[in-house]
Each structure stands twice: as structure tokens, then as C-alpha cells.
Design an enzyme around this catalytic site. Structure first.
Site, mmCIF file in Angstrom:
data_model
loop_
_atom_site.group_PDB
_atom_site.id
_atom_site.type_symbol
_atom_site.label_atom_id
_atom_site.label_comp_id
_atom_site.label_asym_id
_atom_site.label_seq_id
_atom_site.Cartn_x
_atom_site.Cartn_y
_atom_site.Cartn_z
ATOM 1 N N TRP A 32 0.841 -1.202 0.000
ATOM 2 C CA TRP A 32 0.000 0.000 0.000
ATOM 3 C C TRP A 32 0.875 1.251 0.000
ATOM 4 O O TRP A 32 0.674 2.171 -0.803
ATOM 5 C CB TRP A 32 -0.919 0.005 1.218
ATOM 6 C CG TRP A 32 -1.857 1.182 1.270
ATOM 7 C CD1 TRP A 32 -3.160 1.204 0.844
ATOM 8 C CD2 TRP A 32 -1.578 2.510 1.751
ATOM 9 N NE1 TRP A 32 -3.707 2.461 1.031
ATOM 10 C CE2 TRP A 32 -2.754 3.281 1.582
ATOM 11 C CE3 TRP A 32 -0.456 3.114 2.298
ATOM 12 C CZ2 TRP A 32 -2.829 4.627 1.952
ATOM 13 C CZ3 TRP A 32 -0.524 4.461 2.656
ATOM 14 C CH2 TRP A 32 -1.702 5.201 2.489
ATOM 15 N N TYR B 131 1.286 4.088 -2.931
ATOM 16 C CA TYR B 131 0.952 5.484 -2.610
ATOM 17 C C TYR B 131 2.112 6.414 -2.962
ATOM 18 O O TYR B 131 1.920 7.494 -3.525
ATOM 19 C CB TYR B 131 0.612 5.593 -1.132
ATOM 20 C CG TYR B 131 0.135 6.958 -0.685
ATOM 21 C CD1 TYR B 131 -1.146 7.399 -0.999
ATOM 22 C CD2 TYR B 131 0.963 7.801 0.053
ATOM 23 C CE1 TYR B 131 -1.591 8.647 -0.575
ATOM 24 C CE2 TYR B 131 0.525 9.042 0.487
ATOM 25 C CZ TYR B 131 -0.754 9.465 0.162
ATOM 26 O OH TYR B 131 -1.197 10.699 0.582
ATOM 27 N N ASP C 50 -6.953 -0.838 0.853
ATOM 28 C CA ASP C 50 -7.346 0.439 1.454
ATOM 29 C C ASP C 50 -8.813 0.387 1.885
ATOM 30 O O ASP C 50 -9.706 0.127 1.072
ATOM 31 C CB ASP C 50 -7.135 1.567 0.435
ATOM 32 C CG ASP C 50 -7.321 2.938 1.041
ATOM 33 O OD1 ASP C 50 -8.483 3.325 1.282
ATOM 34 O OD2 ASP C 50 -6.316 3.635 1.269
#
Length: 508
Positions: A440, A444, A460
Site C-alpha cells: 500500500w 501510494y 485500502d
């Protein structure tokens, strides 16, 4: 029996045909994505130029203005092709040419030379020159020269800076080089170009303010539609006190922040009233092109919003939200190292909690900065400052603190390289290999540092909530099953999954 010779094809290939249709329709969507050079006039234009459409046999298309310069063409005085937003290709493409263009825009060639650019890319100087010439029609020096010409034109017509200061701010080594380049590119002297700009409010510079910083005002070109309020709201929700400030009330939302630049600290403020106004506070005018490039990346100004909206609007669930929020953007960053730290801190906590932790760290480890812009008091800590202060001032679980400190130290030492020229896949792999960083966070970082338009933040929670709001079919089982179902559904949003995520986050 007589035979008929087939008529020659009107266009050499489908790409030429598509671009020619765009210039015949004067389609503004393609401004900045390619340039039209006309042999009979010796000039090059933006696709939407209002001049009469030239005959196909007289047209050559170039991916960059630098290639048109090198081929001997001058910029059109009517459509001003240098005043267009940049091409989104540098985010869409993941090849060496795209990585190089992002670094050129950030001023790497002007600061470190072609050798520095090649080192960042991991290639030899000869390889970089060969790749860029083959892909873009111009080498790194010509691309950097075109960048300087664009900056010079913007400052000549958009400010009242003395022309000698414009030359320095645009990155030219001498007044003569500045005069020669402007005359060659625009077929007019700098002084004549300023005289022809017409009446406009003065937007000059003054040597007053924070530490005798220069104050400068510009208007940035934007590819429409532009969801300005939503983009600034995203940044405002994550603003670290002292480093950033925002005001979304009223008809002209604004956002401001401090930042480190090659020639010293500075700050900027953007305000939207139908045009994007940029106020700069700089120690050196030489940082003008760098901060402009970074603000453009922060606000994703060079995106292709029409293509994004058309693609995502084809999904029945997303369609009404795309129609309600045209031109959504994926905010980037002005400081890749800062973004990495912020991403790690925010991995398992809320946005508000992350702001609190980062604000505490900034006061304790950051550098004070006196600005004329209200609310700006500090520079965000450098990677070295974070490595030295995070353990004491971040009230996070021990594992999270260790991840912040270890990664910050790697950034400071150069063991981990995160910049706008990074290869997306290599960057993700390098981040995930570090303790305490998962997929994640890596996605990002790629989304906001490189501007990857197709990043997907698997797992998410907010994306699951937003997906439910648009009717994505999700199973009733646990989160792993729901994550898999959303990941499979999101494949239809490629290559714009980062933008789809922005819609889902807003809905959540």
C-alpha cells in the site's frame, strides 16, 4: 482493359491522421501533447492554433518543442505554443525518455549537467542522448534549452522583472545566450516580446520579505477541466501545521506551503479564481523554473482530464460521480523524501492523527522559516533530521518508528533513491524490501511522487467504502475477499486507477 492507379494514401500513418484531424478541429485537448511544424512558414504551433490548417504534405509533427527548435522552426506568435500545459505522456510512459523528461523539468540538467541526468537514470551519457533523440527528436541539452525558453517567455510577458533578472531566473548563463535563444525560438527580441504583451496588471518582484526574499507572481496554464477546489481540499486535509496552510472558504480557494529549493528555502501560494495564480517567495530567482515544475506536479496540472473522465465515465457506477466532479486530479508532492516519511507515518492511522504526529515532528526537528505568507513557520524536516528526531518525537508503535527512522536514514545516505525520475516498478520493489513498508505504501509513493496514473492501493479501507457507494459488487466475506473483488473490478479502470481511487476516496 485499362487499369487505374490507386490514389496515394492521404496520410503516411494512423498517428499522423489522428493528429491532423486534431489540428483541423483546433482541438485544445491536444495542446502540449504534440507540436505542429509547417514547412512553408517555418513555424510550429499548438494543435488548437486558430491559423488556417496547413496542407498535410507541409506538416511535420513533433513530440517536443525542443525537436521543432532543432529542426529549425520558430514558435508561432499567434498561438504561443510554449504557453501550453505539458504533456501527460511523461506520467503515462514508464520508459527512460519519460523519466528523463520529469528530471529535465525539475532542473537536473541545469544543475548537474547531462552527466548528472545520466547518473540519475542509470545510463551512460551516450545512451541517454541516443534514447532521447530517437524517442523525442532532441537530446537532453536541447530539451533543457526549450525548458529555459518556456520559463523566459512566461517571465517576460507575465512579470515586470528586469530582463537581466529574467535571463538569470530562466537559467541562462549569460544575457547574450538569453537574447539569442529568445530571438531564435520566438523570432523576436525579449524587449519586443514584452512590448507586445498588451496591458496587464504589473506582477513584478521586490527584494523585501522573508530574509530579503524575492516576491514574484505568475499565472500557470492549466489543462481544463480542473477540479481545483477538490485538489486543494485534498492537500488541506493533510496539511502539516507551520509547513502548509489553506483556506477553502469563498470563491477563490488557496493553499500555501514552504519548501526546500536548490538555492535556498522558499514558499509559494496558489489561488484559483478561474485562473491559477502562483505567488512565489524565493531566495534566488534561479529557482523559479524548479518551483513552477514542482507546483505543476503537486497539482497534477499536466494530466489529461478529458481522457480520464471519458474512460472512468464508461463505468456505470462511477459515471455520475465523474460527471459531478470533472477534471479530478491526483495530487503529487514537492518533496519526494517528505512524502515517503508522511506515507509511512500514515500507514495505520487516520489522516488527522498523522497530521498531529507530523506537526510535532516538524516543530521538534524541522527548520524555522520566516515567511510573509500567514501560517508558514517551518520547513518540513529533511530525511537526516527525521532520522535524528523521529525516535524521540513520534509517538507511534516501536515498529512504525523504526520504519520511519530506517527509511529516512537510507534516504539521507543515498541507499534509497526516491525522485521523479525513478522507475515505478523498481521504486516499489525497493520500498517493499524495507522493513515496515508494505505494498500500500509503495503504491501510494509511486502515485504521488512519480505521478503514476495507474497505481492501485490494495487493501485500502476507504476504497472499499467508496466502491460500495458506487455499487461495486463486493462479497459479504472478510476483508481479503472484498479486497480481491475490488482489485479485480478495478482492472477495468486501467490505466487510470489512481484517478478512480481519488473518486472513491472522495465518496468515502
Amino acid at each position: 482493359m485499362a487499369t487505374t492507379t490507386p490514389a496515394p494514401a492521404p496520410f503516411p500513418d494512423a498517428l499522423f491522421a489522428g493528429r491532423y484531424r486534431a489540428i483541423a478541429a483546433r482541438d485544445t485537448r491536444f495542446d502540449g501533447q504534440f507540436f505542429t511544424a509547417v514547412r512553408t512558414t517555418g513555424i510550429y504551433c499548438r494543435p488548437s492554433c486558430p491559423a488556417r490548417t496547413p496542407k498535410p504534405e507541409n506538416v511535420t509533427f513533433y513530440v517536443t518543442s525542443a525537436a521543432a527548435h532543432d529542426a529549425g522552426y520558430r514558435a508561432c506568435k499567434r498561438c504561443l505554443p510554449e504557453a501550453t500545459p505539458g504533456t501527460p505522456d511523461w506520467d503515462l510512459r514508464r520508459d527512460v525518455a519519460a523519466r528523463a523528461m520529469r528530471l529535465v523539468a525539475d532542473g537536473v540538467v541545469d544543475r548537474d549537467g547531462v552527466e548528472g541526468l545520466a547518473t540519475r537514470l542509470g545510463y551512460s551519457v551516450r545512451q541517454v542522448h541516443r534514447v532521447l533523440t530517437a524517442e523525442l527528436g532532441a537530446g537532453p541539452l536541447a530539451l533543457a534549452r526549450a525548458q529555459r525558453a518556456q520559463t523566459a517567455r512566461a517571465l517576460i510577458v507575465g512579470t515586470d522583472l528586469p530582463l537581466s533578472d529574467v535571463a538569470f531566473a530562466a537559467g541562462f548563463g549569460s544575457i547574450r545566450q538569453f537574447n539569442d535563444t529568445v530571438a531564435e525560438v520566438f523570432d523576436v527580441t525579449p524587449s519586443t516580446l514584452r512590448e507586445r504583451r498588451g496591458r496587464r496588471p504589473a506582477a513584478g518582484a521586490s527584494a523585501t520579505g522573508a530574509g530579503d526574499a524575492t516576491q514574484l507572481d505568475l499565472v500557470l496554464p492549466v489543462r481544463a477541466p480542473f477540479d481545483a477546489r477538490g485538489t486543494l481540499a485534498f492537500l488541506a486535509a493533510r496539511a502539516v501545521a507551520g509547513v502548509e496552510t489553506a483556506d477553502l472558504d469563498g470563491p477563490a480557494p488557496r493553499y500555501a506551503r514552504t519548501l526546500r529549493l536548490p538555492h535556498g528555502p522558499g514558499a509559494f501560494e496558489v489561488r484559483w479564481d478561474g485562473r491559477l495564480h502562483l505567488h512565489l517567495e524565493l531566495r534566488s530567482l534561479a529557482d523559479v523554473p524548479v518551483v513552477v515544475a514542482r507546483v505543476r506536479r503537486l497539482l497534477d496540472l499536466d494530466a489529461d482530464p478529458v481522457a480520464v473522465d471519458q474512460a472512468l465515465g464508461g463505468d456505470p457506477g462511477l459515471a455520475p460521480h465523474v460527471a459531478a466532479v470533472p477534471g479530478i486530479r491526483v495530487p503529487g508532492t514537492v518533496d519526494p523524501h517528505e512524502l515517503v516519511v508522511r506515507a509511512i507515518v500514515g500507514q495505520q492511522i487516520s489522516v488527522a492523527a498523522a497530521r498531529t504526529h507530523l506537526g510535532r515532528l516538524t516543530v521538534a526537528a524541522g527548520t524555522p522559516y520566516a515567511s510573509r505568507i500567514d501560517g508558514l513557520t517551518h520547513l518540513f524536516p529533511t530525511a537526516a533530521q527525521v532520522a535524528g528526531g523521529a525516535e524521540e518525537h513520534l509517538r507511534l508503535p516501536a515498529r512504525s518508528r523504526a520504519a520511519v527512522v530506517g527509511t529516512a536514514r537510507a534516504l539521507a545516505d543515498g541507499d534509497l533513491v526516491v525522485d521523479v525520475g525513478a522507475d515505478p516498478d523498481a521504486l516499489r520493489a525497493a520500498l517493499v524490501a524495507r522493513p515496515g513498508i508494505g505494498p500500500w505504501t509503495a503504491a501510494y509513493v509511486a502515485m504521488r511522487v512519480i505521478g503514476d496514473p495507474d497505481a492501485w492501493l490494495d487493501g485500502d479501507v476507504a476504497l472499499l467504502s467508496g466502491a460500495a457507494a458506487v455499487g461495486v459488487p463486493l462479497p459479504d466475506g472478510g476483508r481479503p475477499a472484498r479486497n480481491r473483488a475490488l482489485r479485480d473490478h478495478a482492472a477495468r479502470w486501467a490505466p487510470w486507477r489512481s484517478y478512480a481511487a481519488m473518486h472513491l476516496w472522495r465518496l468515502a
